[in-house]
Motif scaffolding. Structure first.
Motif, PDB file in Angstrom:
ATOM      1  N   ALA A  74       0.352  -6.050   0.038  1.00 32.27           N
ATOM      2  CA  ALA A  74       0.263  -6.640  -1.299  1.00 32.27           C
ATOM      3  C   ALA A  74       0.868  -8.047  -1.336  1.00 32.27           C
ATOM      4  CB  ALA A  74       0.954  -5.727  -2.309  1.00 32.27           C
ATOM      5  N   ASP A  75       1.862  -8.322  -0.451  1.00 29.35           N
ATOM      6  CA  ASP A  75       2.469  -9.664  -0.462  1.00 29.35           C
ATOM      7  C   ASP A  75       1.676 -10.672   0.371  1.00 29.35           C
ATOM      8  OD1 ASP A  75       2.986  -9.116   2.182  1.00 29.35           O
ATOM      9  OD2 ASP A  75       5.171  -9.067   1.974  1.00 29.35           O
ATOM     10  N   GLY A  76       0.539 -10.239   0.907  1.00 23.96           N
ATOM     11  CA  GLY A  76      -0.334 -11.172   1.624  1.00 23.96           C
ATOM     12  C   GLY A  76      -0.207 -11.120   3.143  1.00 23.96           C
ATOM     13  N   ALA A  77       0.825 -10.428   3.666  1.00 29.30           N
ATOM     14  CA  ALA A  77       0.991 -10.391   5.129  1.00 29.30           C
ATOM     15  C   ALA A  77      -0.133  -9.550   5.746  1.00 29.30           C
ATOM     16  CB  ALA A  77       2.343  -9.782   5.480  1.00 29.30           C
ATOM     17  N   LEU A  78      -0.634 -10.028   6.888  1.00 32.32           N
ATOM     18  CA  LEU A  78      -1.721  -9.299   7.560  1.00 32.32           C
ATOM     19  C   LEU A  78      -1.242  -7.919   7.991  1.00 32.32           C
ATOM     20  CD1 LEU A  78      -3.326 -11.853  10.050  1.00 32.32           C
ATOM     21  CD2 LEU A  78      -4.527 -10.562   8.264  1.00 32.32           C
ATOM     22  N   PHE A  79      -2.021  -6.923   7.737  1.00 31.28           N
ATOM     23  CA  PHE A  79      -1.768  -5.575   8.265  1.00 31.28           C
ATOM     24  C   PHE A  79      -3.065  -4.793   8.108  1.00 31.28           C
ATOM     25  CE2 PHE A  79       0.315  -1.858   9.646  1.00 31.28           C
ATOM     26  CZ  PHE A  79       1.503  -2.270  10.244  1.00 31.28           C
ATOM     27  N   SER A  80      -3.634  -4.343   9.218  1.00 31.12           N
ATOM     28  CA  SER A  80      -5.006  -3.822   9.136  1.00 31.12           C
ATOM     29  C   SER A  80      -5.100  -2.301   9.091  1.00 31.12           C
ATOM     30  CB  SER A  80      -5.806  -4.332  10.343  1.00 31.12           C
ATOM     31  OG  SER A  80      -5.078  -4.125  11.530  1.00 31.12           O
ATOM     32  N   MET A  81      -4.001  -1.594   9.355  1.00 30.10           N
ATOM     33  CA  MET A  81      -4.080  -0.124   9.403  1.00 30.10           C
ATOM     34  C   MET A  81      -3.166   0.500   8.347  1.00 30.10           C
ATOM     35  SD  MET A  81      -5.787   2.138  11.024  1.00 30.10           S
ATOM     36  CE  MET A  81      -6.460   1.262  12.415  1.00 30.10           C
ATOM     37  N   PRO A  82      -3.699   1.401   7.510  1.00 34.05           N
ATOM     38  CA  PRO A  82      -2.814   2.068   6.539  1.00 34.05           C
ATOM     39  C   PRO A  82      -1.803   2.946   7.276  1.00 34.05           C
ATOM     40  CG  PRO A  82      -5.152   2.521   6.074  1.00 34.05           C
ATOM     41  CD  PRO A  82      -5.083   1.862   7.418  1.00 34.05           C
ATOM     42  N   ILE A  83      -0.537   2.837   6.894  1.00 38.74           N
ATOM     43  CA  ILE A  83       0.497   3.690   7.492  1.00 38.74           C
ATOM     44  C   ILE A  83       1.037   4.537   6.351  1.00 38.74           C
ATOM     45  CG2 ILE A  83       2.675   3.743   8.795  1.00 38.74           C
ATOM     46  CD1 ILE A  83       0.345   2.402  10.322  1.00 38.74           C
ATOM     47  N   THR A  84       0.580   5.778   6.310  1.00 39.60           N
ATOM     48  CA  THR A  84       0.818   6.596   5.125  1.00 39.60           C
ATOM     49  C   THR A  84       1.464   7.925   5.492  1.00 39.60           C
ATOM     50  OG1 THR A  84      -1.452   7.370   5.388  1.00 39.60           O
ATOM     51  CG2 THR A  84      -1.084   5.627   3.783  1.00 39.60           C
ATOM     52  N   LEU A  85       2.194   8.460   4.526  1.00 41.35           N
ATOM     53  CA  LEU A  85       2.833   9.773   4.708  1.00 41.35           C
ATOM     54  C   LEU A  85       2.097  10.756   3.812  1.00 41.35           C
ATOM     55  CD1 LEU A  85       5.133  11.482   5.883  1.00 41.35           C
ATOM     56  CD2 LEU A  85       6.551  10.746   3.949  1.00 41.35           C
ATOM     57  N   ASP A  86       1.324  11.662   4.421  1.00 40.49           N
ATOM     58  CA  ASP A  86       0.490  12.569   3.636  1.00 40.49           C
ATOM     59  C   ASP A  86       1.208  13.901   3.402  1.00 40.49           C
ATOM     60  OD1 ASP A  86      -0.203  12.502   6.602  1.00 40.49           O
ATOM     61  OD2 ASP A  86      -1.002  14.462   6.021  1.00 40.49           O
ATOM     62  N   VAL A  87       1.095  14.393   2.175  1.00 41.32           N
ATOM     63  CA  VAL A  87       1.712  15.682   1.799  1.00 41.32           C
ATOM     64  C   VAL A  87       0.731  16.451   0.922  1.00 41.32           C
ATOM     65  CG1 VAL A  87       4.118  14.866   1.879  1.00 41.32           C
ATOM     66  CG2 VAL A  87       2.807  14.621  -0.231  1.00 41.32           C
ATOM     67  N   ASP A  88       0.985  17.770   0.772  1.00 37.65           N
ATOM     68  CA  ASP A  88       0.125  18.540  -0.144  1.00 37.65           C
ATOM     69  C   ASP A  88       0.898  18.879  -1.427  1.00 37.65           C
ATOM     70  OD1 ASP A  88       1.787  20.648   0.551  1.00 37.65           O
ATOM     71  OD2 ASP A  88       0.382  21.479   2.019  1.00 37.65           O
ATOM     72  N   GLN A  89       0.182  19.506  -2.368  1.00 35.87           N
ATOM     73  CA  GLN A  89       0.778  19.781  -3.680  1.00 35.87           C
ATOM     74  C   GLN A  89       2.016  20.672  -3.543  1.00 35.87           C
ATOM     75  OE1 GLN A  89      -0.534  18.507  -6.820  1.00 35.87           O
ATOM     76  NE2 GLN A  89       1.568  19.143  -7.323  1.00 35.87           N
ATOM     77  N   LYS A  90       1.947  21.635  -2.603  1.00 36.88           N
ATOM     78  CA  LYS A  90       3.062  22.575  -2.448  1.00 36.88           C
ATOM     79  C   LYS A  90       4.324  21.828  -1.987  1.00 36.88           C
ATOM     80  CE  LYS A  90       4.181  27.079  -0.485  1.00 36.88           C
ATOM     81  NZ  LYS A  90       5.516  26.727  -0.122  1.00 36.88           N
ATOM     82  N   GLN A  91       4.141  20.908  -1.051  1.00 33.47           N
ATOM     83  CA  GLN A  91       5.304  20.137  -0.580  1.00 33.47           C
ATOM     84  C   GLN A  91       5.866  19.279  -1.715  1.00 33.47           C
ATOM     85  OE1 GLN A  91       3.112  18.449   2.752  1.00 33.47           O
ATOM     86  NE2 GLN A  91       4.508  19.412   4.198  1.00 33.47           N
ATOM     87  N   ILE A  92       4.949  18.719  -2.525  1.00 31.20           N
ATOM     88  CA  ILE A  92       5.400  17.901  -3.663  1.00 31.20           C
ATOM     89  C   ILE A  92       6.253  18.751  -4.600  1.00 31.20           C
ATOM     90  CG2 ILE A  92       4.589  16.683  -5.735  1.00 31.20           C
ATOM     91  CD1 ILE A  92       2.198  15.712  -4.079  1.00 31.20           C
TER      92      ILE A  92
END
Ligand code: PPS
Length: 574
Positions: A74-92
């Motif tokens: 969002a700040d404009g720096a190049l980054f081409s791959m999403p680095i995400t932490l995925d969870v399910d509803q139960k973990q939430i």
């Protein structure tokens, strides 16, 4: 001086948070904990050590959307791959994951607390859009797409991390360098320019020539930087590959090459992945990065075509290399010219020149069959490592599983086979006679179907482990049920050959020749549920061999089994 990190500052969260380690350790114990997957762990390690600088955590929705849509944070720096932490509803629900909450991130391998995440947001990604934008399609023959659709959970959690302690590794510690360590290493050596080479495959002479040429063209040194996290399913395991790289390293001109391992979880995302790899290498201090044909390509799509064009990755990295501050070195395929005994880049070879090549398929064939792998293709010390990892049939274990009625002769056949195999040598021979197993492993079991099945599954487990260790295993239980025998086959075949021999001596004959009087006791009702008397025996549906001691003698039966083993090359001497 090593190259500057992406964004100017190496986000080494381990170093930043080290003074507060005991405080963070104590706090982590009080928080709900999320156990991370292998993939999360790879990502986490590279966020915490600065390999993914400028990231300081898992992407929030704002950064994620921006990366997916524009290849920039969002700040404009190049980054081409999403680095995400995925969870399910139960973990939430269970962990109370919501903006403002703190969560401990835990290692699934040893339950150690690694980091604390302060949740900024929890969002549901549009996975189809993510697949199409990041990987170029929603075709799940692509391993990255397949993971996204079938493994990644429904929600992503964004937020910054505090580092508690490093992930424990137990292999090749001397080759595991964090970005800070690698930078210090380059500075110590006085390396100004470093060409990084990314790989997930064994390296042969062509790769050595290519990297040396790349380095010479830039007057630089070479960093062999192989991925040892998660690569493409079906790849050669990293243990073997690292032994290959170690064997190859002394073949570089004196002091030219260094080897460091990268705990990256690859996505096989072609062009976007190549750009991401360049960012990671810059963070590790490299000034140059080699991008080859079909870099990080996932292979064929559902229409049998490559997912990406052969030079898509080069084009994308080229487009951003200046802004990024790492120079791309194009990977020209190196081809062997036998008449000059040297390698040349494909585009410099005059037309009509005689060339030689060994394809990946041909190499695998030669490793499987023990055929020669010429020195022009690979170094003998590299071939040795690969051969150790691809034992010939004669070097592998196997299991001969004899099934039949009590007193069918299976035990006698087993003992005679043991003597014959011992005579020939070459492997340890392990015996799992029904009686021995009942005494050593299954004392508490009776003869209900459940108990018999459990007995066979124990035999199968032991046989499978021994087969993996290279032994010749001879198992000889009654094993009256098809299902249990099938499962035994499946278990052993994960590690080697399995032969099911039906000792089909007729029940009447087994009974008639029973000197121990066991059948008589069963007929008299003194033994209950006895196979063949008042308990069933299911004849094998697909045995590898059927023998009958009423018609044959033990010697001829053993000979038949030996022929069967020979037919698979298991007893070859040369
Ligand atoms: N009810 C019943 N049914 C079959 N066999 C019986 C039973 N009770 C005891 N025995 C003795 O146990 C030995 C067979 O055990 P196994 O482990 O080979 O059987 S199984 O494969 O688990 O079905 C076998 O002994 P050995 O011939 O000495 O191996 C049998 O005599």
């Amino acid at each position: 001086m090593a190259n500057s990190p992406h964004g100017g500052v190496l986000k080494d969260l381990f170093a930043r948070d080290a003074p507060r380690q005991s405080e963070l350790l104590a706090e982590a114990e009080t928080l709900p904990a999320l156990t991370l997957t292998e993939r999360h762990l790879c990502d986490l390690e590279l966020i915490l050590n600065g390999g993914f600088s400028p990231l300081e955590g898992f992407m929030t929705e704002k950064d994620f959307t921006s990366v997916v849509e524009t290849l920039r944070l969002a700040d404009g720096a190049l980054f081409s791959m999403p680095i995400t932490l995925d969870v399910d509803q139960k973990q939430i629900d269970d962990l109370g994951i919501k903006p403002g909450a703190k969560i401990t991130l835990r290692d699934l391998r040893d339950d150690r607390n690694l980091a604390i995440l302060t949740v900024e947001d929890v969002y549901r990604p549009d996975k189809t859009n993510e697949a199409v934008k990041v990987f170029g399609s929603d075709d799940d023959t692509h391993p990255g797409v397949k993971h996204l659709f079938n493994v990644a959970k429904e929600f992503y959690v964004g937020g910054k991390l505090e580092a508690i302690q490093r992930l424990e590794h137990y292999d090749f510690l001397e080759l595991r360098f964090s970005p800070a360590e690698l930078r210090a290493h380059f500075n110590k050596l006085g390396w100004q320019k470093v060409v990084a080479f990314q790989t997930r495959n064994p390296m042969h002479r062509a790769h050595r020539e290519l990297t040396v040429r790349a380095a010479r063209s830039q007057q630089a040194n070479v960093l062999i930087h192989p991925v040892v996290g998660l690569t493409k399913p079906g790849d050669i395991d990293h243990f073997t590959r690292v032994r290959v790289y170690k064997a190859l390293l002394p073949r570089y001109p004196n002091g030219m090459g260094a080897l460091a391992l990268l705990p990256l979880a690859m996505r096989m995302g072609g062009p976007r992945e190549a750009l991401w790899h360049a960012v990671i290498r810059k963070n590790h201090g490299a000034t140059h990065f080699i991008v080859g044909r079909d870099h990080a390509g996932p292979g064929k799509n559902k229409n049998g075509k490559d997912h990406y064009g052969p030079y898509d990755a080069q084009h994308l990295v080229q487009q951003y290399q200046e802004e990024l501050g790492i120079k791309m070195v194009e990977f020209q395929e190196m081809i062997y010219i036998p008449d000059r005994d040297e390698y040349m880049p494909a585009n410099e070879i005059p037309e009509g020149t005689r060339t030689l090549n060994i394809s990946g398929t041909e190499l695998r064939h030669r490793l499987r069959t023990g055929k020669e792998i010429p020195a022009w293709f690979s170094y003998p010390e590299v071939v040795k490592v690969l051969r150790e990892q691809n034992p010939l049939p004669r070097e592998k274990g196997f299991t001969v599983f004899l099934t039949g009625y009590q007193n069918s002769g299976k035990d006698n056949i087993a003992r005679a086979l043991q003597v014959t195999l011992n005579q020939d040598g070459g492997r340890p021979v392990s015996m799992l006679l029904g009686e021995t197993v009942r005494h050593e492993l299954s004392q508490e079991l009776g003869f209900t179907r459940k108990d018999r099945d459990l007995n066979i599954s124990r035999i199968a487990f032991v046989a499978s482990e021994l087969t993996k260790a290279g032994a010749a295993v001879i198992a000889a239980p009654i094993a009256p049920f098809e299902d249990a025998r099938r499962q035994a086959r499946e278990s052993v075949e994960r590690n080697g050959n399995f032969f099911l021999i039906h000792v089909a001596t007729p029940l009447e004959y087994c009974e008639k020749t029973d000197r121990r009087g066991v059948y008589a006791k069963a007929r008299a009702g003194e033994i209950k549920g006895f196979t063949g008397v008042d308990d069933p025996y299911e004849a094998p549906v697909n045995p590898d061999l059927v023998v009958d001691l009423e018609k044959q003698n033990v010697r001829s039966i053993v000979h038949e089994i030996i022929l069967l083993l020979e037919g698979r090359g298991l007893l070859d001497r040369f």
